[in-house]
Design an enzyme around this catalytic site. Structure first.
Site, short mmCIF file in Angstrom:
data_model
loop_
_atom_site.label_atom_id
_atom_site.label_comp_id
_atom_site.label_asym_id
_atom_site.label_seq_id
_atom_site.Cartn_x
_atom_site.Cartn_y
_atom_site.Cartn_z
N SER A 95 3.35 -6.19 2.13
CA SER A 95 4.14 -7.36 2.15
C SER A 95 3.51 -7.74 3.50
O SER A 95 2.53 -9.13 3.57
CB SER A 95 5.58 -7.40 2.65
OG SER A 95 6.66 -8.23 2.95
N ASP A 238 3.80 -11.39 0.05
CA ASP A 238 4.59 -10.98 -2.12
C ASP A 238 5.61 -11.61 -2.49
O ASP A 238 5.97 -10.99 -3.08
CB ASP A 238 4.84 -8.99 -2.53
CG ASP A 238 6.20 -8.81 -1.16
OD1 ASP A 238 6.22 -9.89 -0.44
OD2 ASP A 238 6.54 -7.78 -1.49
#
Length: 447
Positions: A95, A238
């Site tokens: 992420s 993401d």
């Protein structure tokens, strides 16, 4: 198994996490879930292709049919897991973490989060070395993106005319955004997109995509002003989170975005329940009340928000950290749906995002999250409670300590992973009360 965190797996490459660890966790995932088919996706990090290959090999070794999306977003993994009827899904991503990190996000059938018990079993099973099972294979499932685009386009309704700057941060968002823009245009949306740092590049030449950090926002703010757009959007790596900027380049605080999305959701579903976390809540609760909805508190964290949404039949759930969950998107979080719903809200109300945001900032000022490093979080929270609770109108422990004093309130909670206390202070229409509250809590915490 140091990369195991409370909700996912994440660690520093070569220290906590590597191809071997990923392979073992994938094998354990197959055994714990019993999945015959598992969706696999990865973000744009330089280490992600090799790690995804290791995950796929681990699943195949346990007889699993791997449905490979390739480069995609976490929300595409969620969608594909349910859409393809898979027994689970794995996203290889770190992420917003630094570039030398990576990890895995895991879900079961229907994109439902793994239970705490399953996560414990997964951690234990990852230490074993199982026999190989026959029947495993890898299949290209990248065509599922078309179904994802159609589903999202069907949820957001009419959009535009609007000009939007989109900063993909060289993460995974670019290709999906292009496909979604094409799908929306086909159903009549009038979106004029200005693309920034659009191409996936795992070296992150423009910095790791983490717009939650204040130091990462000026580039987007300046680009918004230079491009003369109505709204700016910046994604994390993401793209399960998006962050919004108004047409002046002003950054929208998380709780204000939750309030706007609650307003948008209740326009489509009058009287529905809205779930939100308790860190900063007055802007959300007041908006929900005016729109005739019902506010439901849930502890911070996707597991708790999703569970509360299912329990109460909520149409939307939001966290101030920019995770936004939608009933009609499997109660999962999405980074693409929120900005499109806000764009639609702007069109329906006739107000610019700057106007909508300025009202929320004026009526509901807040401190932003202030972090304190403390040796004993429980002792400090006890000191704060003993000092301030007698003066409070109400006390709540849904997630940490919340004290409501009528014209201002606080939430103080301990980090799950670090020796930190996280403080949020808000007020009704008086920024001076916010500053005074932060100063008073700082003295208590540091004293």
């Amino acid at each position: 198994m140091s990369p195991f965190k409370r909700y996912d797996i994440r660690g520093r490459l070569g220290v906590d996490f590597d191809d071997i660890v990923a392979h073992r966790i994938a094998q354990a995932f197959a055994r714990v879930t019993g999945a015959g088919a598992v969706v696999l996706a990865r973000d744009s990090r330089e280490s992600s292709p090799a790690l995804a290959q290791a995950v796929g090999a681990g699943l195949v070794a346990q007889g699993v049919r791997v449905l490979d999306l390739g480069l995609a977003g976490t929300e595409e993994m969620y969608f594909a897991t349910a859409h393809l009827g898979a027994g689970g899904g794995i996203m290889v991503t770190a992420s917003h973490n630094p570039r030398d990190y990576n990890g895995m996000k895991l879900v079961g059938p229907g994109a439902v989060p793994l239970s705490d018990a399953d996560f414990v079993r997964l951690k234990t099973a990852s230490a074993a070395d199982p026999d190989r099972l026959p029947g495993g294979c890898v299949q290209d499932a990248s065509a599922t993106r078309a179904a994802y685009v159609a589903h999202v386009a069907g949820l957001v309704g009419p959009v535009g005319p609007i000009r939007v700057l989109v900063n993909a941060g060289n993460g995974a968002a670019g290709p999906t955004l292009d496909a979604l823009a094409e799908g929306l245009a086909a159903q009549g949306a009038q979106l004029d997109l200005v693309r920034m740092h659009h191409d996936p590049d795992g070296s992150f030449p423009n910095g790791v995509p983490n717009p939650l950090l204040p130091e990462n926002r000026p580039a987007t703010e300046a680009a918004v002003r230079a491009a003369g757009v109505d709204m700016g959007v910046a994604f994390d790596g993401d793209f399960d989170r998006c962050f919004l900027f108004d047409g002046t380049g002003g950054f929208l605080d998380g709780e204000h975005v939750v309030a706007l999305l609650a307003q948008a959701a209740l326009a489509q579903h009058p009287g529905a329940a809205i779930v939100h976390d308790p860190r900063v809540l007055w802007a959300v609760q007041d908006t929900v009340a005016r729109a005739g909805g019902r506010s439901v508190l849930a502890p911070t964290g996707h597991v708790f928000l999703k569970a509360a949404m299912r329990e109460h039949g909520a149409v939307y759930g939001g966290e101030m950290s920019a995770h936004h969950y939608f009933r009609d998107f499997l109660c999962c979080d999405s980074g693409m749906i929120p900005w499109l719903l806000v764009a639609g809200l702007m069109g329906r109300t006739g107000h610019s995002l700057a106007d909508l945001a300025s009202r929320l900032r004026r009526d509901h000022p807040s401190s932003g999250e202030v972090n304190f490093t403390v040796p004993d979080a429980a002792a400090v929270m006890a000191r704060v409670r003993a000092t301030l609770a007698p003066q409070a109108r109400s006390e709540d422990w849904t997630d940490g300590l919340s004290l409501d004093f009528g014209d201002w309130r606080l939430n103080l909670r301990a980090s799950n992973t670090e020796p930190l206390l996280r403080l949020n202070v808000e007020a009704r229409g008086d920024a001076g009360l916010v500053a005074a509250g932060v100063a008073r809590l700082r003295a208590l915490i540091e004293g």
